[in-house]
Design a protein around this motif. Structure first.
Motif, mmCIF file in Angstrom:
data_model
loop_
_atom_site.group_PDB
_atom_site.id
_atom_site.type_symbol
_atom_site.label_atom_id
_atom_site.label_comp_id
_atom_site.label_asym_id
_atom_site.label_seq_id
_atom_site.Cartn_x
_atom_site.Cartn_y
_atom_site.Cartn_z
ATOM 1 N N THR A 1 0.830 -1.207 0.000
ATOM 2 C CA THR A 1 0.000 0.000 0.000
ATOM 3 C C THR A 1 0.864 1.258 0.000
ATOM 4 O OG1 THR A 1 -1.723 -1.184 1.207
ATOM 5 C CG2 THR A 1 -1.839 1.220 1.229
ATOM 6 N N GLU B 1 2.412 1.658 -3.456
ATOM 7 C CA GLU B 1 1.419 2.152 -4.416
ATOM 8 C C GLU B 1 1.158 3.641 -4.204
ATOM 9 O OE1 GLU B 1 -1.976 -0.361 -3.865
ATOM 10 O OE2 GLU B 1 -0.992 -2.096 -4.777
ATOM 11 N N SER B 2 1.091 4.072 -2.955
ATOM 12 C CA SER B 2 0.866 5.490 -2.660
ATOM 13 C C SER B 2 2.034 6.338 -3.151
ATOM 14 C CB SER B 2 0.683 5.711 -1.156
ATOM 15 O OG SER B 2 -0.475 5.049 -0.709
ATOM 16 N N LYS C 1 4.044 5.621 -5.592
ATOM 17 C CA LYS C 1 3.983 5.622 -7.061
ATOM 18 C C LYS C 1 2.930 6.628 -7.546
ATOM 19 C CE LYS C 1 3.512 2.487 -10.957
ATOM 20 N NZ LYS C 1 3.259 1.111 -11.371
ATOM 21 N N GLU C 2 1.761 6.648 -6.924
ATOM 22 C CA GLU C 2 0.695 7.587 -7.311
ATOM 23 C C GLU C 2 1.141 9.034 -7.118
ATOM 24 O OE1 GLU C 2 -2.803 6.606 -5.087
ATOM 25 O OE2 GLU C 2 -2.934 4.596 -5.956
ATOM 26 N N VAL C 3 1.775 9.333 -6.006
ATOM 27 C CA VAL C 3 2.237 10.698 -5.737
ATOM 28 C C VAL C 3 3.302 11.097 -6.753
ATOM 29 C CG1 VAL C 3 3.489 12.141 -4.072
ATOM 30 C CG2 VAL C 3 1.625 10.660 -3.293
ATOM 31 N N GLN C 4 4.219 10.177 -7.051
ATOM 32 C CA GLN C 4 5.254 10.486 -8.039
ATOM 33 C C GLN C 4 4.644 10.739 -9.421
ATOM 34 O OE1 GLN C 4 7.798 7.042 -7.580
ATOM 35 N NE2 GLN C 4 9.212 8.150 -6.223
ATOM 36 N N GLU C 5 3.703 9.898 -9.815
ATOM 37 C CA GLU C 5 3.049 10.084 -11.118
ATOM 38 C C GLU C 5 2.302 11.411 -11.163
ATOM 39 O OE1 GLU C 5 0.669 6.582 -11.536
ATOM 40 O OE2 GLU C 5 2.382 5.326 -12.139
ATOM 41 N N ASP C 6 1.604 11.741 -10.075
ATOM 42 C CA ASP C 6 0.868 13.009 -10.013
ATOM 43 C C ASP C 6 1.828 14.197 -10.097
ATOM 44 O OD1 ASP C 6 -1.556 14.574 -9.585
ATOM 45 O OD2 ASP C 6 -0.694 15.007 -7.594
ATOM 46 N N TYR C 7 2.920 14.108 -9.387
ATOM 47 C CA TYR C 7 3.917 15.185 -9.384
ATOM 48 C C TYR C 7 4.499 15.367 -10.789
ATOM 49 C CZ TYR C 7 8.267 17.662 -8.443
ATOM 50 O OH TYR C 7 9.310 18.569 -8.461
ATOM 51 N N SER D 1 3.232 14.517 -13.637
ATOM 52 C CA SER D 1 2.230 14.946 -14.617
ATOM 53 C C SER D 1 1.956 16.444 -14.519
ATOM 54 C CB SER D 1 0.932 14.161 -14.441
ATOM 55 O OG SER D 1 0.292 14.532 -13.239
#
Length: 85
Positions: free
Chosen positions: A69, A72-73, A75-81, A83
């Motif tokens: 978890t 995954e969190s 990874k999501e924050v990195q992808e959001d940053y 983007s």
């Protein structure tokens, strides 16, 4: 200082250099009769192997899935940053 008066660091934390020889003499006086005795072997059950004993203290996953978890969190924050750049 004689070799027998030298103590390891974990015995002397918080003591001054002048107090160490007296502490060694005190310990020898109090525990000299038992300090070099062999550790007793249990009579009713065999001694646990080192591996089995170490396994008791090995880290364990108290929260199953927690690492996944968190990964995954991250990874999501990195992808959001990335983007938003």
């Amino acid at each position: 200082m004689q070799e027998k008066d030298k103590l390891h660091w974990h015995h002397v934390v918080g003591m001054t250099e002048e107090e160490i020889p007296q502490a060694a003499r005190d310990a020898e006086e109090r525990y000299g009769d038992i300090i070099d005795m062999e550790h007793p072997e249990p009579k009713n059950h065999p001694r646990m192997s080192r591996d089995a004993r170490a396994a008791q203290f090995a880290p364990f996953a108290a929260l199953t899935g927690y690492d996944r978890t968190v990964d995954e969190s991250v990874k999501e924050v990195q992808e959001d940053y990335l983007s938003r750049r």
